[in-house]
Design a protein around this motif. Structure first.
Motif, short mmCIF file in Angstrom:
data_model
loop_
_atom_site.label_atom_id
_atom_site.label_comp_id
_atom_site.label_asym_id
_atom_site.label_seq_id
_atom_site.Cartn_x
_atom_site.Cartn_y
_atom_site.Cartn_z
N GLU A 124 20.05 54.39 74.81
CA GLU A 124 20.51 53.01 74.70
C GLU A 124 22.02 52.95 74.49
OE1 GLU A 124 20.02 48.79 74.56
OE2 GLU A 124 18.77 50.45 75.31
N LEU A 125 22.55 53.85 73.69
CA LEU A 125 24.00 53.89 73.50
C LEU A 125 24.71 54.14 74.82
CD1 LEU A 125 24.10 56.00 70.21
CD2 LEU A 125 24.92 53.65 70.43
N ARG A 126 24.25 55.12 75.55
CA ARG A 126 24.89 55.47 76.83
C ARG A 126 24.76 54.31 77.83
NH1 ARG A 126 25.91 60.86 77.99
NH2 ARG A 126 25.18 60.58 80.13
N ALA A 127 23.61 53.64 77.83
CA ALA A 127 23.42 52.52 78.75
C ALA A 127 24.42 51.40 78.48
CB ALA A 127 21.99 51.99 78.64
N ARG A 128 24.87 51.30 77.23
CA ARG A 128 25.82 50.26 76.86
C ARG A 128 27.27 50.78 76.84
NH1 ARG A 128 23.80 45.48 74.77
NH2 ARG A 128 21.54 45.40 74.45
N GLY A 129 27.48 51.97 77.34
CA GLY A 129 28.83 52.50 77.43
C GLY A 129 29.42 52.97 76.13
N ILE A 130 28.57 53.31 75.16
CA ILE A 130 29.02 53.78 73.85
C ILE A 130 28.80 55.28 73.78
CG2 ILE A 130 28.71 53.60 71.35
CD1 ILE A 130 27.61 50.75 71.87
N ALA A 131 29.85 56.05 73.56
CA ALA A 131 29.75 57.51 73.53
C ALA A 131 29.11 57.98 72.23
CB ALA A 131 31.15 58.12 73.68
N PRO A 132 28.00 58.72 72.30
CA PRO A 132 27.35 59.21 71.08
C PRO A 132 28.05 60.45 70.52
CG PRO A 132 25.77 58.96 72.90
CD PRO A 132 27.15 58.96 73.49
N VAL A 133 28.50 60.35 69.28
CA VAL A 133 29.02 61.49 68.53
C VAL A 133 27.93 61.88 67.54
CG1 VAL A 133 30.86 62.32 67.00
CG2 VAL A 133 31.38 60.62 68.78
N VAL A 134 27.30 63.01 67.77
CA VAL A 134 26.09 63.37 67.03
C VAL A 134 26.40 64.42 65.97
CG1 VAL A 134 23.82 64.44 67.19
CG2 VAL A 134 24.53 62.74 68.89
N THR A 135 26.22 64.05 64.72
CA THR A 135 26.37 64.97 63.60
C THR A 135 25.01 65.59 63.30
OG1 THR A 135 28.16 63.64 62.67
CG2 THR A 135 27.10 65.22 61.20
N LEU A 136 24.94 66.90 63.30
CA LEU A 136 23.67 67.58 63.07
C LEU A 136 23.29 67.64 61.58
CD1 LEU A 136 24.08 70.47 65.63
CD2 LEU A 136 22.32 68.69 65.68
N TYR A 137 24.29 67.64 60.70
CA TYR A 137 23.96 67.72 59.27
C TYR A 137 24.86 66.79 58.47
CZ TYR A 137 22.77 69.39 54.66
OH TYR A 137 22.34 69.45 53.36
N HIS A 138 24.27 65.74 57.92
CA HIS A 138 24.97 64.84 57.01
C HIS A 138 24.19 64.77 55.71
CE1 HIS A 138 28.06 61.38 56.98
NE2 HIS A 138 27.63 61.53 55.74
N TRP A 139 24.00 65.97 55.12
CA TRP A 139 23.57 66.15 53.73
C TRP A 139 22.07 66.10 53.45
CZ3 TRP A 139 27.59 62.57 50.83
CH2 TRP A 139 28.90 62.98 51.20
N ASP A 140 21.23 65.80 54.46
CA ASP A 140 19.80 65.64 54.18
C ASP A 140 19.02 66.91 54.53
OD1 ASP A 140 20.40 65.19 56.84
OD2 ASP A 140 19.16 63.40 57.05
N LEU A 141 19.28 67.97 53.78
CA LEU A 141 18.59 69.25 53.99
C LEU A 141 17.09 69.08 53.77
CD1 LEU A 141 19.19 72.36 54.43
CD2 LEU A 141 18.97 72.56 51.94
N PRO A 142 16.24 69.62 54.67
CA PRO A 142 14.80 69.59 54.40
C PRO A 142 14.49 70.24 53.05
CG PRO A 142 15.20 70.19 56.68
CD PRO A 142 16.54 70.17 56.00
N GLN A 143 13.67 69.59 52.27
CA GLN A 143 13.39 70.06 50.91
C GLN A 143 12.81 71.47 50.91
OE1 GLN A 143 14.20 68.51 47.97
NE2 GLN A 143 13.57 70.46 47.07
N GLU A 144 12.04 71.82 51.91
CA GLU A 144 11.45 73.16 51.96
C GLU A 144 12.53 74.24 52.00
OE1 GLU A 144 8.31 74.01 54.71
OE2 GLU A 144 7.45 72.00 54.50
#
Length: 477
Positions: A103-123
């Motif tokens: 949807e972002l790309r369809a609207r011409g918005i470039a996705p900047v994807v952060t893989l880790y923003h502090w929410d480490l899996p509890q396991e």
């Protein structure tokens, strides 16, 4: 594919906006555990619902489009796509991000994807967390799987957001998840975050090609001496810079840790967690170095007990491994004006930081990946939120960015923090950073004057005056 153009954008993070904490196959993260622990978050707030972006993402992307933003920095919730941090992916979680990116790309918005923003899996925290080397390897495999699943939809990959906060606020001061107070573990975490970045970068490029653009976002600290003529105070600045900035810049940019850092922390750890070859892995090409900037700090040498850690996430003198040693760094109050977070407002220091980075790393493109402010009093009146203080903040910081560009700094973008009001970590919902107001009961979105001002900046390519904001027309549609 390279990130070559300058883009104006906005930013958020998964735990702060998504909600749906127990929906769609998502597993628990350290922030779920932390926020549900009494006394950890102001008001007992949690990210269980947040601002319900998980269900309202189409509305949010449409609003971004109406604002004209050219890039959106979002983070992937690791426990949503890989609930335990290892093993098979959760198809429903992957589909959520695939649809959002489309949807972002369809609207011409470039996705900047952060893989880790502090929410480490509890396991993974249960197995040792970031102080464990195995977490870096788990992260690299997660990055590889995300590249495989989402690669053709992402304009720029960001491995980590503010690893300083993860290491030192999570494992030294304990004011962020997982809430541990173990200085040696914090230093091990810092190294394993550096290693995770390098391993993930290698994995992404193995999947998608060597020219795949990769970045990292660092909350780099601008630290000034109480007395610019004082040798001890200048030494205190160097000490803070070592653990606030060069603990990451050194391995990422130079392939080494600064001698001062190793010397200053020798009483805490022997750094034996750094293995042969690690610092070759950490030093990977960065297509963009993300810079998160909010405020400055003032320090001096203090002979005696150190100052207590500060819970705001942006003071490198806080939570430092030498706090309490004989020659401590003292964090001093900074002059007003301040935001609602108590952070001082110094837009010229953003220019100072960008110029310093450009001088140190002249061939390294930069991007301001977070900059913004929380202020009190954001209340809709007749459908408008007149947040003049935020407009002034953005105006002055954007002006600093433009001055840095004019001075020759290779800047590839500016991303305002934050797109919407959201869960502000240990402060819960008491602090509002958004350029879009969110009524937490109805989840109604109302663009503030700052959003309208930002739209005008993007639309015209000129810096609108602060006084123009209140007179700008509301969004249509």
């Amino acid at each position: 594919m390279m990130w070559e153009d300058f883009r104006w954008g906005v930013a958020t993070a998964a735990y702060q906006v998504e909600g749906a904490a127990r929906e769609g196959g998502r597993g628990p993260s350290i922030w779920d555990t932390f926020s549900h622990t009494p006394g950890r978050v102001l008001g007992g707030d949690t990210g269980d619902v947040a601002v319900d972006h998980y269900h309202r993402w189409r509305e949010d992307v449409a609003l971004m489009s109406r604002l004209g933003v050219q890039a959106y920095r979002l983070s992937i919730s690791w426990p949503r796509v890989q609930p335990g941090g290892r093993g098979p992916l959760n198809p429903e979680g992957v589909a959520f991000y695939r649809d959002l990116l489309d949807e972002l790309r369809a609207r011409g918005i470039a996705p900047v994807v952060t893989l880790y923003h502090w929410d480490l899996p509890q396991e993974l925290e249960n197995a040792g967390g970031w102080p464990s080397r195995e977490t870096a390897h788990a992260f690299a495999e997660y990055a590889r799987l995300m590249a495989r699943e989402l690669g053709d939809r992402v304009a720029l990959w960001t491995t980590l957001n503010e690893p300083w906060c993860t290491a030192f606020l999570g494992y030294a001061s304990g004011v962020h998840a997982p809430g541990r107070t173990e200085p040696a573990a914090a230093l091990a975490a810092a190294h394993h975050l550096n290693l995770a970045h390098g391993l993930a970068t290698l994995a992404i490029r193995e999947e998608l090609g060597e020219d795949t653009p990769v970045s990292i976002s660092l909350n780099l600290h601008v630290t000034h001496p109480a007395d610019p003529e004082s040798g001890p105070d200048l030494e205190a600045v160097a000490q803070v810079d070592a653990v606030g900035n060069h603990v990451f810049l050194g391995p990422l940019m130079d392939g080494s840790y600064p001698t001062q850092l190793l010397r200053d922390t020798a009483h805490v750890t022997d750094w034996s967690f750094v293995r042969p070859g690690d610092l070759t892995v950490t030093r990977q090409r960065l297509d963009v170095l993300g810079v998160n900037y909010y405020s400055t700090q003032l320090v001096r040498r203090h002979h005696g007990a150190g100052t207590a850690p500060r819970a705001d996430g942006h003071g490198a003198a806080a939570a430092s491994p030498w706090v309490g040693t004989e020659d401590a760094v003292e964090l001093l109050p900074v002059d007003p004006p301040h935001t609602a977070m108590g952070w001082n407002i110094r837009p010229e220091a953003l220019e100072e930081l960008l110029l310093a980075l450009d001088n140190a790393y002249p061939d390294q493109p930069l991007m301001v990946t977070e900059n913004g402010a929380a202020f009190d009093g954001d209340v809709p009146v007749d459908g408008r939120v007149h947040d003049t203080a935020r407009v002034a903040y953005l105006h002055d910081h954007v002006a600093a960015v433009l001055r840095a560009r004019e001075a020759g700094v290779d800047l590839r973008g500016y991303l305002a923090w934050s797109f919407v009001d959201n869960f502000e970590w240990a402060y819960g919902y008491s602090k509002r950073f958004g350029i879009v107001h969110v009524d937490l009961d109805s989840q109604r979105r109302t663009p503030k004057d700052s959003a309208l001002w930002y739209r005008e900046l993007i639309r015209t390519g000129r810096l609108p005056g602060v006084e123009e904001a209140a007179a700008l027309p509301p969004l249509e549609g």
